[in-house]
Design an enzyme around this catalytic site. Structure first.
Site, PDB file in Angstrom:
ATOM      1  N   HIS A 100       0.802  -1.230   0.000  1.00 19.84           N
ATOM      2  CA  HIS A 100       0.000   0.000   0.000  1.00 19.84           C
ATOM      3  C   HIS A 100       0.830   1.272   0.000  1.00 19.84           C
ATOM      4  CE1 HIS A 100      -4.423   1.179   1.126  1.00 19.84           C
ATOM      5  NE2 HIS A 100      -3.977   1.822   0.062  1.00 19.84           N
ATOM      6  N   ASP A 123      -9.959  -0.307   3.889  1.00 24.24           N
ATOM      7  CA  ASP A 123      -8.758  -0.893   4.490  1.00 24.24           C
ATOM      8  C   ASP A 123      -9.028  -1.262   5.942  1.00 24.24           C
ATOM      9  OD1 ASP A 123      -6.085  -1.478   5.217  1.00 24.24           O
ATOM     10  OD2 ASP A 123      -5.285   0.205   4.083  1.00 24.24           O
ATOM     11  N   HIS A 125      -6.681  -0.956   8.018  1.00 24.24           N
ATOM     12  CA  HIS A 125      -5.754  -0.064   8.713  1.00 24.24           C
ATOM     13  C   HIS A 125      -5.969   1.384   8.280  1.00 24.24           C
ATOM     14  CE1 HIS A 125      -3.910  -4.084   8.178  1.00 24.24           C
ATOM     15  NE2 HIS A 125      -3.576  -3.938   9.452  1.00 24.24           N
ATOM     16  N   ASP A 127      -3.360   3.549   7.956  1.00 29.14           N
ATOM     17  CA  ASP A 127      -2.180   3.961   7.177  1.00 29.14           C
ATOM     18  C   ASP A 127      -1.854   5.426   7.405  1.00 29.14           C
ATOM     19  OD1 ASP A 127      -2.025   1.379   6.294  1.00 29.14           O
ATOM     20  OD2 ASP A 127      -2.912   1.777   4.332  1.00 29.14           O
ATOM     21  N   HIS A 140       4.314   1.062   4.172  1.00 26.04           N
ATOM     22  CA  HIS A 140       2.951   0.765   3.706  1.00 26.04           C
ATOM     23  C   HIS A 140       1.903   1.134   4.760  1.00 26.04           C
ATOM     24  CE1 HIS A 140       2.126  -3.633   5.273  1.00 26.04           C
ATOM     25  NE2 HIS A 140       2.681  -2.895   6.198  1.00 26.04           N
ATOM     26  N   ASP A 227      -7.422  -1.792  -0.255  1.00 23.97           N
ATOM     27  CA  ASP A 227      -6.477  -2.785   0.266  1.00 23.97           C
ATOM     28  C   ASP A 227      -7.267  -4.073   0.484  1.00 23.97           C
ATOM     29  OD1 ASP A 227      -4.820  -4.362   1.976  1.00 23.97           O
ATOM     30  OD2 ASP A 227      -3.840  -2.557   2.738  1.00 23.97           O
ATOM     31  N   ASP A 229      -6.797  -6.373   2.398  1.00 28.57           N
ATOM     32  CA  ASP A 229      -6.953  -6.772   3.794  1.00 28.57           C
ATOM     33  C   ASP A 229      -8.127  -6.057   4.460  1.00 28.57           C
ATOM     34  OD1 ASP A 229      -6.122  -4.285   4.969  1.00 28.57           O
ATOM     35  OD2 ASP A 229      -4.052  -4.936   5.122  1.00 28.57           O
ATOM     36  N   GLU A 272      -1.964  -4.935  -2.114  1.00 34.55           N
ATOM     37  CA  GLU A 272      -1.641  -5.935  -1.090  1.00 34.55           C
ATOM     38  C   GLU A 272      -2.076  -7.355  -1.449  1.00 34.55           C
ATOM     39  OE1 GLU A 272       0.339  -5.517   1.421  1.00 34.55           O
ATOM     40  OE2 GLU A 272       0.379  -3.348   1.817  1.00 34.55           O
TER      41      GLU A 272
END
Length: 300
Positions: A100, A123, A125, A127, A140, A227, A229, A272
């Protein structure tokens, strides 16, 4: 939506520690993305992959708690130039990662063409780390902060302007793993976040409708940074930082279908995908399926 698409592969694996994510663009292509988009009557121009600089693996490349800063900055500068050229030509930039950290380059190349670029950050996360707040030093986990102008100047200064985006033009969807520094930055900047708690309580339909309503009038373009994830690991196992309790496959398709109906996504990246960690290219196939929904695929 713009029917002319240009694909750029960004085989970056230096923003984190799990090897294999550099093969993500190839895995997505192998899963049939070009054929899928062409069936939807898009003119698809695959520009291939940018070249990512390789560090000397005999040494640990850490500067200011940033792993592989030099190479990540150089790779993103190259990506930013490629994306800039695609937008300048009037085509829709579709970027495949890679980790990412490539969002740094994508947003640098896109946002110079907009006064108020909106960003949907799909996402697990936030980030939103920096070298000062990151527990790992993995870049990332920093691209959204960098794009806000927060972080090392080798990253924030790509394309010679900063910030790329405004905090009030961001919507994070699917968050369920935030570091303390990220939580503080979210509160300080007033960034809109829909965690899994909100998605469970409100339902994905309301989350996406609110996100569309929030961004549509205040922005002149919207970038989707997805992303894999963000999805639950059961549905997308081939990612480097899986977090249990994520968005389902069906909820993700609904989100993409609603974005397609809103007709306001002007650039996108899918990141990712790590085929080494995957099961029979499942995660790349999921990415391609989601792209189908984003670009207007319907059952009837």
């Amino acid at each position: 939506m713009n029917k002319n698409l240009s694909i750029i592969g960004a085989p970056m694996d230096l923003g984190q520690l799990r090897r294999g994510v550099d093969m993500g663009p190839s895995a997505i292509r192998y899963a049939g993305v070009i054929e899928r988009l062409e069936q939807l009557k898009y003119d698809v121009d695959d520009l291939g992959d940018i070249q990512i600089p390789r560090p000397n693996r005999k040494e640990v490349q850490i500067e200011d708690n940033l792993r592989n800063l030099k190479e990540v900055a150089e790779g993103n500068a190259q990506l930013a130039n490629s994306v800039d050229e695609v937008v300048e030509s009037g085509r829709f930039p579709l970027i495949f990662g890679g980790d990412h950290s490539i969002a740094i380059g994508t947003l640098a190349g896109v946002s110079k063409h907009y006064e108020n670029l909106g960003v949907i950050w799909y996402d697990a996360h936030g980030d939103l780390n920096t070298g000062d707040t990151s527990p790992s030093g993995n870049i990332h986990g920093m691209p959204l902060a960098v794009s806000l102008g927060i972080g090392h100047d080798r990253l924030t200064g790509i394309k010679d302007y900063t910030p790329k985006i405004k905090p009030e033009n961001i919507v994070i969807i699917g968050a369920r793993s935030l570091d303390d520094g990220e939580k503080e930055l979210i509160k300080e900047k007033g960034i809109k976040v829909y965690t899994m708690h909100e998605i469970d309580r409100m339902g994905m339909t309301k989350v996406i409708q609110e996100s569309v309503d929030y961004l549509k009038d205040r922005t002149d373009g919207v970038h989707l940074s997805l992303d894999l994830d963000g999805l639950d690991p059961h549905d997308a196992p081939g990612v480097g930082t899986p977090v249990m309790g994520g968005i389902s496959y069906r909820e993700s398709h609904l989100a993409m279908e609603m974005f397609a109906e809103a007709n306001f996504i002007t650039s996108a990246e899918f990141v990712e995908v790590n085929p080494i960690l995957d099961e029979k290219n499942t995660t790349a196939s999921v990415a391609v399926g989601l792209m189908g929904s984003l670009f207007g695929e319907k059952l009837k």
